[in-house]
Design a protein around this motif. Structure first.
Motif, PDB file in Angstrom:
ATOM      1  N   GLU A   1       0.821  -1.204   0.000  1.00 15.28           N
ATOM      2  CA  GLU A   1       0.000   0.000   0.000  1.00 15.28           C
ATOM      3  C   GLU A   1       0.859   1.261   0.000  1.00 15.28           C
ATOM      4  O   GLU A   1       0.550   2.250  -0.694  1.00 15.28           O
ATOM      5  CB  GLU A   1      -0.929  -0.019   1.213  1.00 15.28           C
ATOM      6  N   PHE A   2       1.935   1.246   0.760  1.00 12.24           N
ATOM      7  CA  PHE A   2       2.805   2.414   0.861  1.00 12.24           C
ATOM      8  C   PHE A   2       3.464   2.724  -0.483  1.00 12.24           C
ATOM      9  O   PHE A   2       3.485   3.871  -0.938  1.00 12.24           O
ATOM     10  CB  PHE A   2       3.858   2.155   1.943  1.00 12.24           C
ATOM     11  N   THR A   3       3.985   1.680  -1.143  1.00 11.76           N
ATOM     12  CA  THR A   3       4.633   1.888  -2.434  1.00 11.76           C
ATOM     13  C   THR A   3       3.629   2.345  -3.480  1.00 11.76           C
ATOM     14  O   THR A   3       3.918   3.233  -4.302  1.00 11.76           O
ATOM     15  CB  THR A   3       5.318   0.592  -2.894  1.00 11.76           C
ATOM     16  N   SER A   4       2.437   1.763  -3.467  1.00 10.15           N
ATOM     17  CA  SER A   4       1.396   2.184  -4.394  1.00 10.15           C
ATOM     18  C   SER A   4       1.039   3.647  -4.179  1.00 10.15           C
ATOM     19  O   SER A   4       0.887   4.415  -5.152  1.00 10.15           O
ATOM     20  CB  SER A   4       0.144   1.306  -4.207  1.00 10.15           C
ATOM     21  N   ALA A   5       0.918   4.062  -2.921  1.00 10.65           N
ATOM     22  CA  ALA A   5       0.570   5.455  -2.627  1.00 10.65           C
ATOM     23  C   ALA A   5       1.687   6.411  -3.028  1.00 10.65           C
ATOM     24  O   ALA A   5       1.419   7.536  -3.477  1.00 10.65           O
ATOM     25  CB  ALA A   5       0.250   5.605  -1.140  1.00 10.65           C
ATOM     26  N   ILE A   6       2.942   6.002  -2.870  1.00 14.66           N
ATOM     27  CA  ILE A   6       4.069   6.841  -3.317  1.00 14.66           C
ATOM     28  C   ILE A   6       3.979   7.061  -4.827  1.00 14.66           C
ATOM     29  O   ILE A   6       4.168   8.188  -5.321  1.00 14.66           O
ATOM     30  CB  ILE A   6       5.409   6.182  -2.940  1.00 14.66           C
ATOM     31  N   CYS A   7       3.682   6.010  -5.575  1.00 15.47           N
ATOM     32  CA  CYS A   7       3.558   6.141  -7.027  1.00 15.47           C
ATOM     33  C   CYS A   7       2.407   7.066  -7.393  1.00 15.47           C
ATOM     34  O   CYS A   7       2.524   7.882  -8.322  1.00 15.47           O
ATOM     35  CB  CYS A   7       3.350   4.767  -7.651  1.00 15.47           C
ATOM     36  N   LEU A   8       1.295   6.959  -6.662  1.00 13.01           N
ATOM     37  CA  LEU A   8       0.165   7.847  -6.929  1.00 13.01           C
ATOM     38  C   LEU A   8       0.549   9.297  -6.670  1.00 13.01           C
ATOM     39  O   LEU A   8       0.236  10.190  -7.476  1.00 13.01           O
ATOM     40  CB  LEU A   8      -1.026   7.456  -6.055  1.00 13.01           C
ATOM     41  N   ALA A   9       1.242   9.545  -5.567  1.00 11.19           N
ATOM     42  CA  ALA A   9       1.684  10.910  -5.256  1.00 11.19           C
ATOM     43  C   ALA A   9       2.633  11.427  -6.328  1.00 11.19           C
ATOM     44  O   ALA A   9       2.568  12.606  -6.718  1.00 11.19           O
ATOM     45  CB  ALA A   9       2.368  10.936  -3.885  1.00 11.19           C
ATOM     46  N   ALA A  10       3.512  10.560  -6.839  1.00 10.92           N
ATOM     47  CA  ALA A  10       4.451  10.976  -7.881  1.00 10.92           C
ATOM     48  C   ALA A  10       3.723  11.353  -9.160  1.00 10.92           C
ATOM     49  O   ALA A  10       4.021  12.388  -9.779  1.00 10.92           O
ATOM     50  CB  ALA A  10       5.458   9.852  -8.150  1.00 10.92           C
ATOM     51  N   VAL A  11       2.744  10.550  -9.569  1.00 14.64           N
ATOM     52  CA  VAL A  11       2.038  10.823 -10.816  1.00 14.64           C
ATOM     53  C   VAL A  11       1.175  12.079 -10.685  1.00 14.64           C
ATOM     54  O   VAL A  11       1.122  12.912 -11.605  1.00 14.64           O
ATOM     55  CB  VAL A  11       1.183   9.612 -11.238  1.00 14.64           C
TER      56      VAL A  11
ATOM     57  N   LEU B   1       6.290   2.826 -12.958  1.00 13.46           N
ATOM     58  CA  LEU B   1       5.835   1.482 -13.337  1.00 13.46           C
ATOM     59  C   LEU B   1       6.717   0.395 -12.730  1.00 13.46           C
ATOM     60  O   LEU B   1       6.220  -0.679 -12.370  1.00 13.46           O
ATOM     61  CB  LEU B   1       5.799   1.365 -14.860  1.00 13.46           C
ATOM     62  N   ILE B   2       8.007   0.661 -12.621  1.00 13.62           N
ATOM     63  CA  ILE B   2       8.895  -0.318 -11.972  1.00 13.62           C
ATOM     64  C   ILE B   2       8.477  -0.519 -10.515  1.00 13.62           C
ATOM     65  O   ILE B   2       8.368  -1.655 -10.032  1.00 13.62           O
ATOM     66  CB  ILE B   2      10.360   0.149 -12.059  1.00 13.62           C
ATOM     67  N   LEU B   3       8.218   0.587  -9.821  1.00 13.54           N
ATOM     68  CA  LEU B   3       7.796   0.491  -8.423  1.00 13.54           C
ATOM     69  C   LEU B   3       6.442  -0.202  -8.294  1.00 13.54           C
ATOM     70  O   LEU B   3       6.224  -1.007  -7.383  1.00 13.54           O
ATOM     71  CB  LEU B   3       7.740   1.883  -7.798  1.00 13.54           C
ATOM     72  N   MET B   4       5.518   0.099  -9.203  1.00 10.16           N
ATOM     73  CA  MET B   4       4.201  -0.528  -9.137  1.00 10.16           C
ATOM     74  C   MET B   4       4.272  -2.022  -9.457  1.00 10.16           C
ATOM     75  O   MET B   4       3.532  -2.825  -8.884  1.00 10.16           O
ATOM     76  CB  MET B   4       3.229   0.191 -10.071  1.00 10.16           C
ATOM     77  N   PHE B   5       5.167  -2.390 -10.368  1.00 12.83           N
ATOM     78  CA  PHE B   5       5.357  -3.820 -10.641  1.00 12.83           C
ATOM     79  C   PHE B   5       5.870  -4.531  -9.393  1.00 12.83           C
ATOM     80  O   PHE B   5       5.381  -5.620  -9.043  1.00 12.83           O
ATOM     81  CB  PHE B   5       6.332  -4.000 -11.803  1.00 12.83           C
ATOM     82  N   LEU B   6       6.837  -3.925  -8.722  1.00  4.01           N
ATOM     83  CA  LEU B   6       7.346  -4.520  -7.487  1.00  4.01           C
ATOM     84  C   LEU B   6       6.258  -4.583  -6.416  1.00  4.01           C
ATOM     85  O   LEU B   6       6.150  -5.566  -5.676  1.00  4.01           O
ATOM     86  CB  LEU B   6       8.537  -3.708  -6.973  1.00  4.01           C
ATOM     87  N   ALA B   7       5.441  -3.516  -6.340  1.00  3.33           N
ATOM     88  CA  ALA B   7       4.370  -3.490  -5.344  1.00  3.33           C
ATOM     89  C   ALA B   7       3.362  -4.606  -5.600  1.00  3.33           C
ATOM     90  O   ALA B   7       2.896  -5.257  -4.661  1.00  3.33           O
ATOM     91  CB  ALA B   7       3.671  -2.131  -5.359  1.00  3.33           C
ATOM     92  N   GLY B   8       3.030  -4.824  -6.866  1.00  5.88           N
ATOM     93  CA  GLY B   8       2.013  -5.817  -7.187  1.00  5.88           C
ATOM     94  C   GLY B   8       2.505  -7.243  -7.196  1.00  5.88           C
ATOM     95  O   GLY B   8       1.692  -8.172  -7.281  1.00  5.88           O
TER      96      GLY B   8
ATOM     97  N   ALA C   1       9.129  14.784 -21.185  1.00 11.24           N
ATOM     98  CA  ALA C   1       9.835  14.008 -20.163  1.00 11.24           C
ATOM     99  C   ALA C   1       8.936  12.970 -19.505  1.00 11.24           C
ATOM    100  O   ALA C   1       9.390  12.234 -18.623  1.00 11.24           O
ATOM    101  CB  ALA C   1      10.402  14.955 -19.100  1.00 11.24           C
ATOM    102  N   GLY C   2       7.672  12.897 -19.931  1.00 12.57           N
ATOM    103  CA  GLY C   2       6.729  11.992 -19.285  1.00 12.57           C
ATOM    104  C   GLY C   2       7.162  10.537 -19.298  1.00 12.57           C
ATOM    105  O   GLY C   2       6.956   9.810 -18.325  1.00 12.57           O
ATOM    106  N   VAL C   3       7.781  10.086 -20.394  1.00 14.46           N
ATOM    107  CA  VAL C   3       8.205   8.690 -20.471  1.00 14.46           C
ATOM    108  C   VAL C   3       9.242   8.382 -19.400  1.00 14.46           C
ATOM    109  O   VAL C   3       9.287   7.269 -18.848  1.00 14.46           O
ATOM    110  CB  VAL C   3       8.753   8.373 -21.888  1.00 14.46           C
ATOM    111  N   PHE C   4      10.091   9.353 -19.063  1.00  8.71           N
ATOM    112  CA  PHE C   4      11.136   9.134 -18.061  1.00  8.71           C
ATOM    113  C   PHE C   4      10.569   9.155 -16.639  1.00  8.71           C
ATOM    114  O   PHE C   4      11.159   8.561 -15.734  1.00  8.71           O
ATOM    115  CB  PHE C   4      12.219  10.205 -18.201  1.00  8.71           C
ATOM    116  N   VAL C   5       9.439   9.827 -16.438  1.00 12.25           N
ATOM    117  CA  VAL C   5       8.802   9.848 -15.114  1.00 12.25           C
ATOM    118  C   VAL C   5       7.984   8.584 -14.892  1.00 12.25           C
ATOM    119  O   VAL C   5       8.025   7.981 -13.811  1.00 12.25           O
ATOM    120  CB  VAL C   5       7.914  11.097 -14.957  1.00 12.25           C
ATOM    121  N   LEU C   6       7.249   8.160 -15.910  1.00 11.46           N
ATOM    122  CA  LEU C   6       6.395   6.984 -15.754  1.00 11.46           C
ATOM    123  C   LEU C   6       7.188   5.682 -15.668  1.00 11.46           C
ATOM    124  O   LEU C   6       6.707   4.697 -15.097  1.00 11.46           O
ATOM    125  CB  LEU C   6       5.397   6.909 -16.905  1.00 11.46           C
TER     126      LEU C   6
END
Length: 313
Positions: free
Chosen positions: A109-119, A144-151, A135-140
């Motif tokens: 949940e924490f990692t997912s929320a960090i990704c949401l805050a970043a986006v 996505l790497i973090l969300m893959f790890l979270a899931g 620069a959007g491709v470099f931010v996403l």
């Protein structure tokens, strides 16, 4: 308290849906980047690093008839990112309703929320500076790497939290840490792109990015917002520690690394205001700060044993 399995299932489906939409958005940004014109040419000043010929935010000239192909894909990418944010937010809300608690009780949940805050932070930056869309491709990508790890690696079923986390300080402390960490992801990417642009290395990769001045301003301004939030989070954590463990500070590994990160970001803000340090040196400090945040998120939570060992793994 019982967990609602239906809401928990929908939360997981919304999470996977948001990942899929973010992937599509990243691909759209990649097409935009590939189709875009190069950024303004760089000229050498003396023996220093390449400097942008134009300091203003680069804006792609409009095509004679309608929008360019790059702009169309860029706009679609932003629209998909907004849709992904809505699905992402829905995932966290349903996770909280399913478990009947604030949805920041474990690493998933924490990692997912960090990704949401970043986006969300990135979308706010885009609203203020649309020229940064390339620069959007470099931010996403790191999102996505973090969300893959979270899931996958970090995933945990919806469940009540341990008694130590059943406090209103969870809402205050962990939420503010989450917001600051997500914003630091944006600043870390901006500073890293800034360094790549100024170094002259990987020229083909960064040739179409906005000017280094724009990237530097984004990194600085977002850090100016994130740093006070992070400072409050550290203070709130100390107050919670006194209430839970009877002391404000005990040099627990997570406390210590969080303080190190605070010092690094304070040094970055100081460097940005110091002549001779406000370019490459300051950017390296900012990248180091984000690296410390990531180290604290993964290594300290998952490897080092301490009073903050609530990863849910």
């Amino acid at each position: 308290m019982p967990v609602d399995p239906i809401l928990s299932l929908f939360s997981d489906r919304f999470f996977m849906g948001s990942v899929a939409v973010y992937v599509l958005a990243m691909l759209m940004h990649a097409v935009e980047y590939a189709a875009a014109r190069d950024a303004p040419a760089k000229v050498l000043v003396g023996a220093g690093a390449p400097v942008e010929a134009e300091a203003a935010d680069p804006v792609e000239p409009p095509a004679p008839a309608g929008r360019t192909r790059a702009e169309r894909f860029g706009r679609m990418a932003v629209s998909l990112t907004v849709l992904g944010v809505l699905l992402h937010l829905g995932s966290l809300v349903m996770r909280g309703l399913a478990a009947q608690r604030w949805p920041l009780g474990n690493m998933y949940e924490f990692t997912s929320a960090i990704c949401l805050a970043a986006v969300v932070g990135w979308l706010v930056v885009l609203h203020r500076s649309p020229a940064l869309r390339r620069a959007g491709v470099f931010v996403l990508t790191p999102v996505l790497i973090l969300m893959f790890l979270a899931g996958t690696v970090l995933y945990a079923q919806a469940a009540p939290v341990v008694p130590a986390l059943q406090s209103y300080w969870l809402v205050i402390h962990v939420t503010t840490v989450t917001l600051a960490s997500g914003l630091f992801l944006v600043t870390g990417v901006a500073s890293l792109l800034y360094l790549l642009s100024r170094s002259g290395k990987a020229a083909g990769l960064v040739a179409k990015l906005p000017s280094t001045d724009v990237l530097d301003r984004v990194a600085y301004r977002v850090t100016v917002v994130a740093f006070p939030i992070y400072t409050f989070a550290v203070i709130a954590g100390a107050i919670w520690a006194e209430a839970a463990w009877g002391r404000f500070w005990g040099w627990d590994p997570k406390e210590t690394v969080a303080f190190v990160a605070w010092v690094v970001f304070a040094a970055y803000l100081h460097a940005r205001a110091t002549a001779g340090w406000r370019t490459n040196r300051a950017a390296w400090i900012n990248v180091l700060g984000f690296a410390v945040v990531v180290f604290n998120l993964f290594f300290i939570n998952m490897v080092v044993a301490g009073l903050h060992s609530y990863a849910g793994l």
